[in-house]
Design a protein around this motif. Structure first.
Motif, PDB file in Angstrom:
ATOM      1  N   SER A   1       0.882  -1.265   0.376  1.00 35.81           N
ATOM      2  CA  SER A   1      -0.240   0.097  -0.143  1.00 35.81           C
ATOM      3  C   SER A   1       0.872   0.926   0.140  1.00 35.81           C
ATOM      4  CB  SER A   1      -1.091   0.073   0.817  1.00 35.81           C
ATOM      5  OG  SER A   1      -2.049  -1.333   1.289  1.00 35.81           O
ATOM      6  N   ASN A   2       1.989   1.503   0.745  1.00 32.68           N
ATOM      7  CA  ASN A   2       2.994   2.336   0.832  1.00 32.68           C
ATOM      8  C   ASN A   2       4.214   2.138   0.510  1.00 32.68           C
ATOM      9  OD1 ASN A   2       1.034   4.419   2.002  1.00 32.68           O
ATOM     10  ND2 ASN A   2       1.958   2.586   3.979  1.00 32.68           N
TER      11      ASN A   2
ATOM     12  N   PRO B   1       4.688   5.778   9.850  1.00 37.56           N
ATOM     13  CA  PRO B   1       2.930   6.668   9.064  1.00 37.56           C
ATOM     14  C   PRO B   1       3.619   7.884   9.311  1.00 37.56           C
ATOM     15  CG  PRO B   1       2.857   6.195  11.266  1.00 37.56           C
ATOM     16  CD  PRO B   1       4.048   5.718  10.965  1.00 37.56           C
ATOM     17  N   GLY B   2       3.173   8.594   7.550  1.00 36.66           N
ATOM     18  CA  GLY B   2       3.229   9.588   6.875  1.00 36.66           C
ATOM     19  C   GLY B   2       3.227  10.107   6.454  1.00 36.66           C
ATOM     20  N   PRO B   3       2.642  11.731   5.578  1.00 33.78           N
ATOM     21  CA  PRO B   3       2.490  12.664   4.338  1.00 33.78           C
ATOM     22  C   PRO B   3       1.799  11.077   3.323  1.00 33.78           C
ATOM     23  CG  PRO B   3       3.045  14.018   5.512  1.00 33.78           C
ATOM     24  CD  PRO B   3       4.025  12.312   5.543  1.00 33.78           C
ATOM     25  N   GLY B   4       0.766  11.291   3.059  1.00 35.15           N
ATOM     26  CA  GLY B   4       0.894  10.274   1.688  1.00 35.15           C
ATOM     27  C   GLY B   4       0.614   8.514   1.991  1.00 35.15           C
ATOM     28  N   ARG B   5       0.588   8.368   3.301  1.00 33.80           N
ATOM     29  CA  ARG B   5       0.658   7.362   3.379  1.00 33.80           C
ATOM     30  C   ARG B   5      -0.366   6.647   3.443  1.00 33.80           C
ATOM     31  NH1 ARG B   5       6.957   7.673   6.066  1.00 33.80           N
ATOM     32  NH2 ARG B   5       8.030   7.500   3.935  1.00 33.80           N
ATOM     33  N   VAL B   6      -1.583   5.764   3.699  1.00 33.35           N
ATOM     34  CA  VAL B   6      -2.524   5.167   4.547  1.00 33.35           C
ATOM     35  C   VAL B   6      -1.620   3.981   5.468  1.00 33.35           C
ATOM     36  CG1 VAL B   6      -3.350   5.483   1.527  1.00 33.35           C
ATOM     37  CG2 VAL B   6      -2.517   2.995   2.469  1.00 33.35           C
ATOM     38  N   GLU B   7      -3.109   4.282   5.979  1.00 32.90           N
ATOM     39  CA  GLU B   7      -2.540   3.148   7.048  1.00 32.90           C
ATOM     40  C   GLU B   7      -2.528   1.402   7.114  1.00 32.90           C
ATOM     41  OE1 GLU B   7      -5.117   1.623  10.947  1.00 32.90           O
ATOM     42  OE2 GLU B   7      -5.085   3.504  11.453  1.00 32.90           O
ATOM     43  N   THR B   8      -1.724   0.818   8.058  1.00 33.08           N
ATOM     44  CA  THR B   8      -1.669  -0.888   7.237  1.00 33.08           C
ATOM     45  C   THR B   8      -1.577  -1.346   8.297  1.00 33.08           C
ATOM     46  OG1 THR B   8       0.720  -0.609   6.749  1.00 33.08           O
ATOM     47  CG2 THR B   8      -1.229  -0.230   5.054  1.00 33.08           C
TER      48      THR B   8
END
Length: 237
Positions: free
Chosen positions: A47-48, A184-191
């Protein structure tokens, strides 16, 4: 000339080995053994992150762990079907590097690629020793001394627990080298990987295994066959 190794760990994706058994790899490299990781896929469906980022992160993790080699087979993420071509690729790596010990994911895991990797490596370890199992590359047959399975997303009863207390910070640094996956960071989705509970779970699991053998941290392995011992009482120094 291709360097052979003592210990070879397979993962379906970059970061699988780091999560499950990088303490063991770092410890053996520290003791002078040659170690290697083979990633079956580039984790391109994660996802990221992307392939370029994941490869750079994997290289950084390998440096932290003191690996002798890191290989990428470029098989399709979520496409580990165990075809003859895919199995041949894994057999070729084993015959080329000639490891004494092979590590693979546990055959029970929430991620289908992890269980597929476990199955493929087990078959490849068997096939690599078959003299009449010829490959176009001409690599000679090789018999692995021991296959162990490591845990990624789950835990379970271990047949072997290795003390990885010394240098445990190297394991955590190798995991965090995959910033795109665990931070986690900007533009990243939670996984599941970048939730605040995931890394503490890994540390707690390693602490639990360590507690079982009276040390701070341990990594648990499972053997698909009985473990040979020459004697129940080790020789005194």
């Amino acid at each position: 000339m291709t360097s052979t190794v003592d210990l070879l760990a397979f993962g379906a994706h970059p970061d699988d080995v780091e999560i499950g058994t990088s303490g063991i790899l770092w410890k053996h490299a520290r003791q002078g053994f040659k170690t290697a990781i083979c990633d079956l896929t580039d984790g391109e469906l994660s996802s990221n992150g992307d392939v370029v980022r994941r490869r750079a992160e994997a290289d950084r993790a390998g440096e932290i762990l003191g690996l002798t080699r890191r290989l990428r087979l470029g098989l399709p993420d979520r496409g580990l079907t165990g075809t003859a071509e895919q199995l041949n690729a894994v057999v070729q790596v084993i015959r080329m590097l000639k490891p004494r010990v092979v590590l693979a994911p546990h055959w029970e895991d929430r991620h289908p690629d992890h269980t597929a990797c476990a199955r493929m490596v087990k078959e490849a370890v068997f096939d690599a020793a078959i003299r009449k199992r010829e490959l176009d590359t001409g690599e000679a047959p090789h018999r692995v001394e021991q296959l162990f399975h490591y845990f990624i997303n789950h835990t379970g009863k271990a047949d072997v627990i290795v003390d990885v207390s010394e240098g445990y910070e190297q394991k955590e640094a190798a995991i965090l080298a995959y910033e795109s996956q665990f931070v986690p960071g900007p533009g990243r989705v939670e996984t599941p990987l970048n939730r605040p509970t995931y890394l503490p779970m890994i540390r707690g699991r390693d602490q639990l295994w360590g507690h079982e053998i009276g040390v701070l941290y341990g990594e648990g392995l499972v053997s698909p066959r009985p473990i040979a011992m020459g004697t129940l009482i080790p020789e005194r120094d």
